[in-house]
Each structure stands twice: as structure tokens, then as C-alpha cells.
Design an enzyme around this catalytic site. Structure first.
Site, PDB file in Angstrom:
ATOM      1  N   SER A   1     -17.137 -58.327   8.403  1.00 10.65           N
ATOM      2  CA  SER A   1     -17.627 -57.059   7.862  1.00 10.65           C
ATOM      3  C   SER A   1     -17.558 -57.022   6.344  1.00 10.65           C
ATOM      4  O   SER A   1     -16.544 -57.367   5.744  1.00 10.65           O
ATOM      5  CB  SER A   1     -16.806 -55.895   8.432  1.00 10.65           C
TER       6      SER A   1
ATOM      7  N   ARG B   1     -24.284 -58.892   9.708  1.00 11.65           N
ATOM      8  CA  ARG B   1     -25.312 -57.857   9.803  1.00 11.65           C
ATOM      9  C   ARG B   1     -26.698 -58.478   9.905  1.00 11.65           C
ATOM     10  O   ARG B   1     -27.535 -58.051  10.697  1.00 11.65           O
ATOM     11  CB  ARG B   1     -25.214 -56.942   8.572  1.00 11.65           C
TER      12      ARG B   1
ATOM     13  N   ASP C   1     -12.069 -55.295  12.859  1.00 10.13           N
ATOM     14  CA  ASP C   1     -12.653 -54.451  13.914  1.00 10.13           C
ATOM     15  C   ASP C   1     -12.203 -54.927  15.287  1.00 10.13           C
ATOM     16  O   ASP C   1     -12.419 -56.080  15.659  1.00 10.13           O
ATOM     17  CB  ASP C   1     -14.185 -54.480  13.848  1.00 10.13           C
TER      18      ASP C   1
ATOM     19  N   ASN D   1     -17.619 -54.275   4.916  1.00  4.81           N
ATOM     20  CA  ASN D   1     -16.961 -52.993   4.679  1.00  4.81           C
ATOM     21  C   ASN D   1     -15.450 -53.078   4.822  1.00  4.81           C
ATOM     22  O   ASN D   1     -14.766 -52.053   4.749  1.00  4.81           O
ATOM     23  CB  ASN D   1     -17.500 -51.946   5.657  1.00  4.81           C
TER      24      ASN D   1
ATOM     25  N   GLY E   1     -18.356 -59.678  15.751  1.00  6.21           N
ATOM     26  CA  GLY E   1     -18.027 -60.801  14.887  1.00  6.21           C
ATOM     27  C   GLY E   1     -19.227 -61.470  14.255  1.00  6.21           C
ATOM     28  O   GLY E   1     -19.100 -62.495  13.578  1.00  6.21           O
TER      29      GLY E   1
ATOM     30  N   ASP F   1      -8.457 -60.502  12.253  1.00  6.06           N
ATOM     31  CA  ASP F   1      -9.764 -59.872  12.214  1.00  6.06           C
ATOM     32  C   ASP F   1      -9.501 -58.371  12.113  1.00  6.06           C
ATOM     33  O   ASP F   1      -8.399 -57.902  12.391  1.00  6.06           O
ATOM     34  CB  ASP F   1     -10.544 -60.210  13.489  1.00  6.06           C
TER      35      ASP F   1
ATOM     36  N   ASP G   1     -10.756 -60.526  18.332  1.00 10.28           N
ATOM     37  CA  ASP G   1     -11.200 -59.844  19.555  1.00 10.28           C
ATOM     38  C   ASP G   1     -12.586 -60.291  19.982  1.00 10.28           C
ATOM     39  O   ASP G   1     -13.101 -59.805  20.990  1.00 10.28           O
ATOM     40  CB  ASP G   1     -11.198 -58.323  19.360  1.00 10.28           C
TER      41      ASP G   1
END
Length: 220
Positions: free
Chosen positions: A117, A50, A12, A119, A47, A10, A171
Site C-alpha cells: 500500500s 493498485r 492491511d 497509503n 497484497g 504487512d 495475510d
């Protein structure tokens, strides 16, 4: 555990910490809607896509909005978030991660990113890690977000790896659940309190070597 066929990370909270940028953007958005938003609730958005995050925030106020307004809110939040992550550099990679990744590469273990994400490619570019990861599966490439295992299953397929012989580093509780549901070896990075469902929980990558990790997995 013997040498895995692949490792999927992952992004972030595992490779780089962008939670503050997410939190600030979500809080700013919630405040624009006169909805109270704190750090404890922010944990529930880790996780999560959006779109689902917007729905969770609106549910705090039992509020429903038409689709066009929801899309505008998602775009607004993402704009604020992108402004923050554009300042990322390789110096922002979490402690111990560069060394750990380098050792995995020396062992010729294929590496991938599995992130909700949209991004993720930008962040990897800012961190100058494009040559490190053989595949990036992000929110643009999946229909089902975590805890659905799709992001990790697609990553394993792209890396020609068997999920059972692939390690996933996460995480977020939803990410750990996704890894477990996909049959992967799940490593939680952070707190045992939130990530106890993982096969193994590590606090961080400081002073961690692949050999140490594989031995810890074998001892479980």
C-alpha cells in the site's frame, strides 16, 4: 526458533483490517465501469499493487484502456479509499496486536512494516504507531510488488537484519510467497486454506506471545 533479528509486518489484515474499505472502493470503481465485482474476486487483490489490481479488474471484461484513463481510475479508487481510512484510530488495531508489538519491543527486537500500500504511512499515523516501527517500506519505495520479495528485503536491510533470521507476518498468499522467496520465516495470519505455503499459520494475535510463537516455529 531463538530470538529473531527483526520482525516485519504487512499492514492491511495484519495490523489493522482495511479490507472492507478496499473492497468498497474497488467495487464502486468496477460498477462505474459496468464490471461485476464480488468478494471472492476481491481476495485475489490482497497484497497486489493498485496498478495490477486495475488490470485484473479490466481483464474480467477483456477490456483495455489507455494509460491516462488507467491513471485516472487508480486516483479515483485511492481517493475513495483514503476517505475511509482517514477515520481510523488506535481502537481499530486488531485484537492482540498492541500487546504482541509491545512485548517484541520489550525484547528489543527491531520492527518494520512491509506493505504494498502506498497509503501505509498515513495508516500508521492514524493508528499512532509511528514510534513502534523503525522502518516503513511501502509501495512508494519499491519497483516490484509482491510476490517479489523486494519490499521485505529492503525492510530487512534497513533494520540490519538477515532475512533468514527475520520473521515476516502476512495475510495474503502473494505476501507469503514473497517472504518465502526472500528466505524469510513466513507467518501466515488468517486461513490455512489461503496461507498454507507459510512456515506457520496463526489465526490471529489474541493471547499470542512472542515466546509461544517462537516455540511453535521451532516445533515445525
Amino acid at each position: 526458533m531463538t530470538k529473531p533479528e527483526a520482525c516485519i509486518f504487512d499492514l492491511d489484515g495484519v495490523i489493522v483490517e482495511t479490507s472492507d474499505a478496499h473492497f468498497n472502493a474497488w467495487q464502486r470503481l468496477a460498477e462505474s465501469l459496468d464490471i461485476s465485482f464480488g468478494e471472492e474476486f476481491n481476495e485475489q487483490l490482497k497484497g497486489v499493487s493498485r496498478r495490477k489490481s486495475i488490470e485484473k479488474i479490466l481483464a474480467l471484461d477483456d477490456r483495455e484502456l489507455p494509460e491516462d484513463e488507467i491513471q485516472q481510475l487508480m486516483d479515483k479508487k485511492n481517493g475513495w479509499y483514503q476517505d475511509s481510512i482517514a477515520e481510523l484510530t488506535p481502537d481499530d488495531i486488531l485484537d492482540g496486536v498492541p500487546e504482541f508489538l509491545e512485548q517484541l519491543q520489550e525484547m528489543e527486537i527491531p520492527l518494520g512494516i512491509g506493505s504494498s500500500s502506498k497509503n501505509a504511512p498515513y495508516i500508521i499515523d492514524y493508528l499512532q504507531l509511528n514510534s513502534t516501527f523503525g522502518v516503513i517500506i511501502d509501495g512508494n519505495k519499491v519497483e516490484n510488488t509482491k510476490p517479489d520479495p523486494e519490499v521485505f528485503l529492503k525492510g530487512a536491510r534497513a533494520l540490519n537484519a538477515d532475512p533468514v533470521k527475520t520473521i515476516v507476518f502476512e495475510d495474503a498468499a502473494s505476501g507469503v510467497e514473497a517472504a518465502n522467496r526472500g528466505g524469510f520465516v513466513s507467518i501466515g495470519v488468517g486461513s490455512e486454506e489461503y496461507l498454507g505455503a507459510a512456515d506457520l499459520v496463526i489465526q490471529n494475535f489474541k493471547d499470542l506471545t512472542p515466546e509461544k510463537l517462537f516455540n511453535q516455529i521451532s516445533d515445525k
